[in-house]
Design a protein around this motif. Structure first.
Motif, PDB file in Angstrom:
ATOM      1  N   TYR A  89       0.831  -1.201   0.000  1.00 49.37           N
ATOM      2  CA  TYR A  89       0.000   0.000   0.000  1.00 49.37           C
ATOM      3  C   TYR A  89       0.864   1.249   0.000  1.00 49.37           C
ATOM      4  O   TYR A  89       2.073   1.192   0.248  1.00 49.37           O
ATOM      5  CB  TYR A  89      -0.982   0.005   1.167  1.00 49.37           C
ATOM      6  N   ALA A  90       0.210   2.373  -0.294  1.00 45.74           N
ATOM      7  CA  ALA A  90       0.884   3.670  -0.355  1.00 45.74           C
ATOM      8  C   ALA A  90       0.163   4.658   0.544  1.00 45.74           C
ATOM      9  O   ALA A  90      -1.021   4.489   0.854  1.00 45.74           O
ATOM     10  CB  ALA A  90       0.885   4.195  -1.788  1.00 45.74           C
ATOM     11  N   LYS A  91       0.887   5.684   0.964  1.00 48.13           N
ATOM     12  CA  LYS A  91       0.299   6.852   1.611  1.00 48.13           C
ATOM     13  C   LYS A  91       0.797   8.081   0.862  1.00 48.13           C
ATOM     14  O   LYS A  91       2.002   8.258   0.687  1.00 48.13           O
ATOM     15  CB  LYS A  91       0.706   6.940   3.080  1.00 48.13           C
ATOM     16  N   PHE A  92      -0.135   8.896   0.389  1.00 48.72           N
ATOM     17  CA  PHE A  92       0.211  10.089  -0.377  1.00 48.72           C
ATOM     18  C   PHE A  92       0.263  11.274   0.586  1.00 48.72           C
ATOM     19  O   PHE A  92      -0.767  11.886   0.902  1.00 48.72           O
ATOM     20  CB  PHE A  92      -0.817  10.347  -1.473  1.00 48.72           C
ATOM     21  N   CYS A  93       1.466  11.595   1.058  1.00 51.04           N
ATOM     22  CA  CYS A  93       1.583  12.614   2.094  1.00 51.04           C
ATOM     23  C   CYS A  93       3.058  12.917   2.355  1.00 51.04           C
ATOM     24  O   CYS A  93       3.950  12.299   1.775  1.00 51.04           O
ATOM     25  CB  CYS A  93       0.924  12.135   3.384  1.00 51.04           C
ATOM     26  N   SER A  94       3.275  13.873   3.256  1.00 49.70           N
ATOM     27  CA  SER A  94       4.619  14.210   3.695  1.00 49.70           C
ATOM     28  C   SER A  94       5.084  13.232   4.774  1.00 49.70           C
ATOM     29  O   SER A  94       4.268  12.532   5.390  1.00 49.70           O
ATOM     30  CB  SER A  94       4.634  15.639   4.249  1.00 49.70           C
ATOM     31  N   TYR A  95       6.385  13.197   5.004  1.00 50.92           N
ATOM     32  CA  TYR A  95       6.956  12.285   5.985  1.00 50.92           C
ATOM     33  C   TYR A  95       6.328  12.448   7.365  1.00 50.92           C
ATOM     34  O   TYR A  95       6.159  11.474   8.115  1.00 50.92           O
ATOM     35  CB  TYR A  95       8.473  12.503   6.096  1.00 50.92           C
ATOM     36  N   ASP A  96       5.956  13.695   7.745  1.00 51.33           N
ATOM     37  CA  ASP A  96       5.468  13.933   9.093  1.00 51.33           C
ATOM     38  C   ASP A  96       3.949  13.794   9.215  1.00 51.33           C
ATOM     39  O   ASP A  96       3.373  14.097  10.265  1.00 51.33           O
ATOM     40  CB  ASP A  96       5.915  15.312   9.606  1.00 51.33           C
ATOM     41  N   ASP A  97       3.289  13.330   8.152  1.00 53.97           N
ATOM     42  CA  ASP A  97       1.866  13.017   8.235  1.00 53.97           C
ATOM     43  C   ASP A  97       1.627  11.593   8.731  1.00 53.97           C
ATOM     44  O   ASP A  97       0.475  11.204   8.965  1.00 53.97           O
ATOM     45  CB  ASP A  97       1.195  13.182   6.863  1.00 53.97           C
ATOM     46  N   LEU A  98       2.695  10.820   8.845  1.00 54.24           N
ATOM     47  CA  LEU A  98       2.592   9.421   9.273  1.00 54.24           C
ATOM     48  C   LEU A  98       3.327   9.227  10.588  1.00 54.24           C
ATOM     49  O   LEU A  98       4.355   9.847  10.837  1.00 54.24           O
ATOM     50  CB  LEU A  98       3.199   8.481   8.228  1.00 54.24           C
ATOM     51  N   GLU A 188      -8.034   4.987  -2.218  1.00 55.91           N
ATOM     52  CA  GLU A 188      -8.854   5.213  -1.033  1.00 55.91           C
ATOM     53  C   GLU A 188      -8.001   5.154   0.231  1.00 55.91           C
ATOM     54  O   GLU A 188      -8.221   5.920   1.173  1.00 55.91           O
ATOM     55  CB  GLU A 188      -9.966   4.160  -0.970  1.00 55.91           C
ATOM     56  N   ARG A 189      -7.039   4.265   0.235  1.00 55.76           N
ATOM     57  CA  ARG A 189      -6.161   4.131   1.400  1.00 55.76           C
ATOM     58  C   ARG A 189      -5.021   5.141   1.349  1.00 55.76           C
ATOM     59  O   ARG A 189      -4.542   5.590   2.381  1.00 55.76           O
ATOM     60  CB  ARG A 189      -5.589   2.706   1.441  1.00 55.76           C
ATOM     61  N   GLY A 193      -5.921  13.005   3.019  1.00 52.30           N
ATOM     62  CA  GLY A 193      -6.236  14.399   3.263  1.00 52.30           C
ATOM     63  C   GLY A 193      -5.035  15.256   3.612  1.00 52.30           C
ATOM     64  O   GLY A 193      -5.176  16.321   4.227  1.00 52.30           O
ATOM     65  N   ALA A 194      -3.851  14.821   3.206  1.00 50.17           N
ATOM     66  CA  ALA A 194      -2.634  15.582   3.497  1.00 50.17           C
ATOM     67  C   ALA A 194      -2.609  16.877   2.690  1.00 50.17           C
ATOM     68  O   ALA A 194      -3.167  16.957   1.587  1.00 50.17           O
ATOM     69  CB  ALA A 194      -1.404  14.740   3.163  1.00 50.17           C
ATOM     70  N   LYS A 195      -1.953  17.889   3.239  1.00 51.26           N
ATOM     71  CA  LYS A 195      -1.858  19.181   2.562  1.00 51.26           C
ATOM     72  C   LYS A 195      -1.083  19.059   1.258  1.00 51.26           C
ATOM     73  O   LYS A 195      -1.388  19.731   0.274  1.00 51.26           O
ATOM     74  CB  LYS A 195      -1.198  20.204   3.485  1.00 51.26           C
TER      75      LYS A 195
END
Length: 257
Positions: A89-98, A188-189, A193-195
């Motif tokens: 899976y992936a997360k579309f965000c900055s390093y500090d969103d996780l 979807e995963r 909602g990251a900036k």
């Protein structure tokens, strides 16, 4: 080894489901082990594709559950014709969103599970067997705001191509599949909602065409499978341009600064 099986991880939907659909048509397979976390969705696969389907509900980011699957493989002692490592899976965000835990979990599923499943299965593979590991177009370059995902997929691509060389004497092929954007539940995963996140999904394709191309390329003995003009162009560019330039192009494409 009286039984011949295929194992598909991340099988409950999207690309994994398309691989299951293709494999269900192969008469030489006695069983198709479908592995994912959602037991209900796996049972639906069995209802759709018939008695060959063996649902196995496991979270492959968990080393304990990976070892449980290893024990099942060892106990069965079946010939493994295909291992398709699709879970990830992936997360579309900055390093500090996780959180740290979320970041490590992504690495465990995208990398550790791929390596572990391969090592569990290779002893039960015969000449002509195939390992298909799902990498990504994201493996061609570092991707800001997808830094862990792109790095894990770069590992999968490099690992798989090197493994293919090592397995030549056994006549087992390993193929890294590098799709671009595929119309699956990964988004979807991934979209949390990251900036700052990917928002331009140009060149998106359906999972069935990627799965069909991957199977053809694996049977042809290719160590990498790339579908579509959009992804082939990105692959070619990544060989010519410095990574800093590729990252700038990515940021511009995604309207990120």
């Amino acid at each position: 080894m009286d039984k011949t099986i295929a194992i598909v991880t991340g099988a409950s939907g999207g690309l994994g489901r398309e691989f299951v659909k293709l494999l269900s048509k192969e008469k030489k397979l006695s069983e198709i082990w479908v592995v994912a976390r959602n037991a209900q969705k796996l049972q639906q696969l069995a209802e759709e594709f018939g008695t060959k389907i063996r649902p196995i509900a496991k979270d492959l980011s968990d080393n304990v559950q990976r070892k449980e699957l290893s024990a099942m493989i060892a106990e069965e002692r079946a010939a493994i014709q295909y291992l398709i490592n699709n879970a990830g899976y992936a997360k579309f965000c900055s390093y500090d969103d996780l959180s740290v835990e979320e970041s490590i979990n992504m690495i465990n599923l995208n990398i550790s599970a791929v390596v572990a499943l391969g090592l569990y299965c290779i002893p039960y593979m015969k000449p002509g067997s195939h390992i298909i590991n799902i990498a990504s177009q994201a493996s061609f370059q570092p991707l800001p705001y997808q830094n862990i995902y792109s790095s894990t997929k770069a590992f999968v691509r490099n690992y798989t191509r090197a493994l293919n060389v090592e397995l030549k004497d056994r006549r087992i092929t390993a193929t890294a599949v590098c799709p671009g954007w595929i119309d699956t539940g990964l988004y979807e995963r991934g979209l949390i909602g990251a900036k700052k996140a990917a928002s331009n999904f140009a060149g998106m394709v359906q999972p069935d065409v990627v799965a069909a191309r991957a199977m053809r390329d694996a049977r042809r003995g290719k160590d990498i499978s790339v579908y579509g003009a959009h992804v082939k162009g990105a692959h070619f560019a990544s060989k010519l341009l410095p990574q800093k330039v590729m990252m700038k192009l990515w940021l511009k494409q995604q309207h990120l600064k």
